[in-house]
Enzyme design. Structure first.
Site, PDB file in Angstrom:
ATOM      1  N   SER A   1      -5.682  -6.018  -6.625  1.00 41.70           N
ATOM      2  CA  SER A   1      -5.658  -4.511  -6.855  1.00 41.70           C
ATOM      3  C   SER A   1      -5.506  -4.544  -8.691  1.00 41.70           C
ATOM      4  CB  SER A   1      -4.591  -3.863  -6.545  1.00 41.70           C
ATOM      5  OG  SER A   1      -5.004  -3.510  -5.099  1.00 41.70           O
TER       6      SER A   1
ATOM      7  N   LYS B   1      -8.406  -3.105 -10.085  1.00 40.07           N
ATOM      8  CA  LYS B   1      -8.726  -1.608 -10.020  1.00 40.07           C
ATOM      9  C   LYS B   1      -8.458  -1.110 -11.545  1.00 40.07           C
ATOM     10  CE  LYS B   1      -7.004  -1.221  -5.348  1.00 40.07           C
ATOM     11  NZ  LYS B   1      -5.783  -0.708  -4.668  1.00 40.07           N
TER      12      LYS B   1
ATOM     13  N   TYR C   1     -16.256  -3.455  -3.569  1.00 39.60           N
ATOM     14  CA  TYR C   1     -14.820  -3.303  -3.340  1.00 39.60           C
ATOM     15  C   TYR C   1     -14.222  -4.789  -3.355  1.00 39.60           C
ATOM     16  CZ  TYR C   1      -9.965  -2.142  -2.383  1.00 39.60           C
ATOM     17  OH  TYR C   1      -8.675  -2.118  -2.349  1.00 39.60           O
TER      18      TYR C   1
ATOM     19  N   TYR D   1       2.024   2.044  -6.412  1.00 39.59           N
ATOM     20  CA  TYR D   1       1.943   2.554  -5.321  1.00 39.59           C
ATOM     21  C   TYR D   1       3.399   3.376  -4.817  1.00 39.59           C
ATOM     22  CZ  TYR D   1      -1.573  -1.011  -4.986  1.00 39.59           C
ATOM     23  OH  TYR D   1      -2.758  -1.853  -5.587  1.00 39.59           O
TER      24      TYR D   1
ATOM     25  N   VAL E   1      -1.822  -7.860  -4.418  1.00 42.58           N
ATOM     26  CA  VAL E   1      -1.483  -8.635  -3.305  1.00 42.58           C
ATOM     27  C   VAL E   1      -1.501  -9.923  -3.318  1.00 42.58           C
ATOM     28  CG1 VAL E   1      -1.328  -6.517  -1.507  1.00 42.58           C
ATOM     29  CG2 VAL E   1      -3.304  -7.981  -1.867  1.00 42.58           C
TER      30      VAL E   1
HETATM   31  N1  GLN Z   1      -7.908  -6.108  -1.427  1.00 46.06           N
HETATM   32  C1  GLN Z   1      -6.566  -5.675  -1.182  1.00 46.06           C
HETATM   33  C2  GLN Z   1      -6.987  -4.537  -0.091  1.00 46.06           C
HETATM   34  O1  GLN Z   1      -7.878  -3.596  -0.447  1.00 46.06           O
HETATM   35  C3  GLN Z   1      -6.001  -4.953  -2.401  1.00 46.06           C
HETATM   36  C4  GLN Z   1      -4.634  -4.528  -2.366  1.00 46.06           C
HETATM   37  C5  GLN Z   1      -3.560  -4.626  -3.387  1.00 46.06           C
HETATM   38  O2  GLN Z   1      -3.597  -5.664  -4.114  1.00 46.06           O
HETATM   39  N2  GLN Z   1      -2.683  -3.897  -3.289  1.00 46.06           N
HETATM   40  O3  GLN Z   1      -5.985  -4.179   0.720  1.00 46.06           O
END
Ligand code: GLN
Length: 304
Positions: A63, A66, A188, A240, A258
């Protein structure tokens, strides 16, 4: 201040924490990562670099990517993107479906999965080769043409990606996804699979500590105002339902993934990235969060 010593002490003080977390296992390929990796990279705008541990080992940035997709979308399309995605903390898990349905397909912010899917959708509509152009963008920020996707990780996430598929379909049913669901998911998952080291991440994020200007070439990637907005979103939504906790304990705008990576910036001063793959219950690196808390406390370098 002896930053090298501070980082070395933090590595020792936080060592026992990695046993308390769990490596992400909902993406099969990530479950294979050795949880004992640990690295930090601290990079100042004046060029000084301090690092400990596995700071040159590449990992799945997940993430954290992003931030790059949002940065590209804000730079290309400006404020208009915020008609399709909000700027409020979600207070929910990164992959929550409930809030998205309740709020009729407008994701709370661009960093929860639903928001990132909408940003990817916007890029897909406007770019000729979105995946390649995203890579080029990140390569430019990092000054490294070898940054790449990890196809095995992207395929692995897709193979178990039912939850994200549900989310993309929900967005589509609310009219907030304009491209084909499969195409959006593919881009994505590739975006999340990008691999970078702590040293590469701290380099790429310096632009956000520098009011949107690339320190090396002086090129303005984002306007000052756009860089402000990006940092504000990292501060309020980057972790988050633990964004408040990160602000409270670390006091810097930042973003987690993650894969166990975290990057944070101090505008006009530095960027710092940490990697420790074992996560807490909210999906953020357990040792990484503590390491950054200790860093801003010991160095007196938070934005507050
Ligand atoms: N690729 C992971 C997902 O879509 C990314 C989530 C994350 O890093 N928090 O669940």
């Amino acid at each position: 201040m002896d930053y090298q010593k501070i980082l070395e002490n933090i590595a020792i003080e936080t060592e026992s924490l990695q046993e308390k977390g769990k490596v992400a296992n909902y993406i099969p390929e990530l479950s294979k990562i050795n949880p004992n990796h640990f690295g930090i990279s601290l990079r100042f705008l004046n060029g000084e670099l301090f690092q400990v541990g596995d700071s040159n080992v590449k990992f799945s940035i997940q993430s954290i990517a992003k931030v790059f997709s949002l940065s590209m979308a804000i730079g290309l399309f400006g404020e208009s993107i915020f008609q399709r995605v909000g700027v409020e903390p979600s207070g929910t898990a990164f992959n929550s479906l409930l809030q998205l349905d309740y709020e009729e397909g407008i994701p709370r912010n661009p960093f929860i999965n639903a928001g990132a899917l909408v940003i990817v959708d916007i890029l897909l509509s406007e770019l000729r080769h979105p995946k390649q152009e995203l890579l080029e963008y990140i390569r430019k920020l990092t000054g490294n043409k070898y940054i790449n996707f990890n196809d095995t990780v992207a395929v692995s996430e897709k193979s178990e990606g039912y939850h994200n598929a549900a989310m993309a379909n929900l967005l589509k049913s609310h009219g907030n996804l304009h491209n084909d669901v499969e195409e959006v998911l593919d881009s994505y998952f590739h975006l999340c699979s990008i691999e970078m080291s702590c040293n590469e991440l701290s380099k790429a994020f310096l632009v956000y500590a520098n009011h949107g200007r690339l320190p090396k070439t002086n090129e303005q990637i984002l306007t000052k105002s756009q860089a402000k907005r990006l940092n504000a979103l990292m501060q309020t939504c980057g972790f988050y339902d633990e964004s408040g906790e990160f602000s409270f304990t670390v006091g810097l705008p930042g973003k987690s993934g993650v894969g166990g990576g975290i990057v944070a910036v101090h505008p006009e001063k530095f960027s710092i990235s940490v990697w420790s793959p074992a996560l807490n219950k909210k999906g953020n690196s357990l040792r990484g969060m503590k390491a950054l808390e200790l860093f801003t406390t010991k160095s007196d370098l938070s934005v507050f």
